[in-house]
Motif scaffolding. Structure first.
Motif, PDB file in Angstrom:
ATOM      1  N   ASN A 250      -3.659  -4.768   7.967  1.00  0.00           N
ATOM      2  CA  ASN A 250      -2.320  -4.995   7.411  1.00  0.00           C
ATOM      3  C   ASN A 250      -2.369  -5.871   6.160  1.00  0.00           C
ATOM      4  N   LYS A 251      -3.235  -6.868   6.207  1.00  0.00           N
ATOM      5  CA  LYS A 251      -3.380  -7.741   5.032  1.00  0.00           C
ATOM      6  C   LYS A 251      -3.889  -6.946   3.830  1.00  0.00           C
ATOM      7  N   ASP A 254      -1.156  -4.828   2.487  1.00  0.00           N
ATOM      8  CA  ASP A 254      -0.227  -5.631   1.671  1.00  0.00           C
ATOM      9  C   ASP A 254      -0.757  -5.822   0.259  1.00  0.00           C
ATOM     10  N   GLU A 255      -2.066  -6.048   0.152  1.00  0.00           N
ATOM     11  CA  GLU A 255      -2.659  -6.192  -1.179  1.00  0.00           C
ATOM     12  C   GLU A 255      -2.519  -4.898  -1.974  1.00  0.00           C
ATOM     13  N   ASN A 257      -0.162  -2.721  -1.532  1.00  0.00           N
ATOM     14  CA  ASN A 257       1.254  -2.598  -1.892  1.00  0.00           C
ATOM     15  C   ASN A 257       1.597  -3.402  -3.139  1.00  0.00           C
ATOM     16  N   ILE A 258       0.958  -4.564  -3.262  1.00  0.00           N
ATOM     17  CA  ILE A 258       1.190  -5.379  -4.463  1.00  0.00           C
ATOM     18  C   ILE A 258       0.722  -4.626  -5.710  1.00  0.00           C
ATOM     19  N   SER A 261       3.142  -1.847  -6.438  1.00  0.00           N
ATOM     20  CA  SER A 261       4.399  -2.392  -6.972  1.00  0.00           C
ATOM     21  C   SER A 261       4.260  -2.745  -8.443  1.00  0.00           C
TER      22      SER A 261
END
Length: 431
Positions: A250-251, A254-255, A257-258, A261
């Motif tokens: 998950n971590k 998230d990276e 996803n950054i 984005s």
């Protein structure tokens, strides 16, 4: 569909019309001058004859008669209505033209001299002169046409060369136009095109780096996820280790996803470049940004100082692009500034326009590298490395300039500058 206009065609038409008008006016004035001069000479000649007769002298007071003396007819007439001045008129009879002069001889008895002179040869001469002028005008107009065509080709040659050079270019083969091969009048256009080519080259370079960097940045976390899952699945493990593996996954997601984005921000920024510019007060926008980041700075144990001059600076710009640049400067400054240190946001007016600066007390930058390339990171702080890339793109879209340099006042830190062009703005004093 609107019909396209041809500059060369318009030039040819205007040049031909102006040249034809000039030739016609000049030829008409020349012919009328010649005609008037000849008629004045004939009139003066008749008056001279009449004066000699009136004074009881020889009609022609020189030693020999002129060639056209026989074409002169003299009569003595009486008029019921006296003439106030000499009367000269022209009359044509059976394709012959006569010039008649009525001259006072005995005014008391209303007796006048009537001199009639055959000027048919003179009229024929004038007709020949008119024909010659007409032929010369036709020849001159043809020469003007040839000159106009040659001149228009010469003037259009640099445009054709520029078009040919540009048509042979693509994103893989772009080179600036050679200024020494362009006439002086087209040098500003060639310079603008070279500036545009340089921007396109930079854009293509950054786009390639962006694609390569994106693939590399996404490939690494994917490899980490796959390896972690493979290790986890080698043998049966306690639930705690599965939970830990999922947390790691998950971590990593998230990276990713950054990164995604930030890439989406690039697309949004390109859309913002098409937004309609608005007339806003730059100082007011800076004050709003300062208020937002003051709370963030205080929460991190840092200080944000502001200093804005002039009080008002109106500009017509895309507000979203300006916000993105200032926000990136402030985020980077607060990120690299240690606690109990300060960041300065200030604006000053200079000869170019409005200079906006964000000064931090961080570790400084390496000025030898391209800081605006995508995925370039400075220092040991986390981040994707797209902030300055976006800021540079936004500044180019605004027609502004940004720069990054180390402080030179003996304090470690960086100065991030944004120079707004005053051609799109005006200063309004605050009452």
């Amino acid at each position: 569909m609107a019909r396209q206009q041809s500059i060369r065609k318009n030039f040819l038409v205007q040049l031909l019309i102006s040249s034809a008008s000039l030739i016609l006016i000049f030829s008409s004035l020349l012919y009328f001058y010649i005609e008037k001069s000849i008629y004045d000479e004939k009139r003066d000649e008749l008056i001279h004859y009449a004066q000699n007769i009136s004074n009881y002298k020889s009609i022609y007071d020189l030693g020999e008669l002129p060639d056209n003396f026989l074409s002169l007819s003299v009569e003595v007439i009486s008029l019921t209505t006296p003439l106030e001045q000499i009367d000269v008129y022209e009359k044509t009879i059976e394709q012959q033209t006569f010039l008649t002069l009525i001259y006072p001889f005995d005014i008391q008895n209303n007796v006048y001299l009537k001199l009639i002179k055959d000027i048919t040869p003179t009229k024929r001469l004038l007709k020949k002169i008119l024909n010659y002028i007409f032929i010369i005008n036709i020849a001159g107009f043809l020469l003007v046409i040839l000159y106009a065509v040659a001149l228009s080709k010469m003037l259009a040659a640099p445009i054709r060369k520029l078009s040919q050079d540009l048509s042979n270019m693509n994103e893989h083969l772009m080179k600036p136009i050679q200024m020494d091969e362009i006439p002086q009048e087209f040098a500003p256009l060639a310079g603008t095109i070279n500036h545009l080519i340089a921007r396109i080259q930079t854009f293509v370079k950054y786009q390639k780096e962006l694609f390569i960097g994106t693939a590399h940045e996404l490939k690494t976390p994917l490899a980490v996820i796959k390896l972690k899952n493979q290790v986890t699945l080698i043998k049966k493990r306690p639930p705690e280790e599965y939970i830990e593996a999922i947390k790691t996954t998950n971590k990593t997601v998230d990276e990713m996803n950054i990164i995604v984005s930030n890439i989406l921000n690039i697309g949004r920024q390109e859309g913002a470049q098409l937004d309609k510019p608005q007339q806003v007060d730059i100082i007011d926008l800076l004050q709003q940004k300062a208020n937002d980041f003051k709370l963030l700075a205080e929460n991190e144990g840092k200080t944000l100082e502001i200093s804005f001059t002039p009080n008002v600076f109106m500009a017509t710009i895309q507000v979203g692009l300006l916000n993105q640049i200032v926000q990136n400067f402030l985020q980077n400054a607060l990120k690299f500034t240690p606690p109990d240190k300060k960041v300065i946001l200030r604006s000053v007016q200079d000869d170019f326009g409005l200079l906006i600066e964000v000064i931090d007390e961080g570790c400084g930058i390496d000025e030898s590298v391209d800081l605006y390339a995508p995925f370039k990171r400075q220092g040991n702080k986390s981040g994707v490395g797209l902030g300055l890339f976006l800021a540079k793109s936004a500044a180019d879209a605004l027609g502004a300039k940004i720069s990054l340099k180390n402080r030179e006042d003996g304090v470690d830190g960086t100065i991030a500058s944004l120079q707004l062009n005053s051609q799109l703005s005006c200063i309004i004093p605050r009452k």
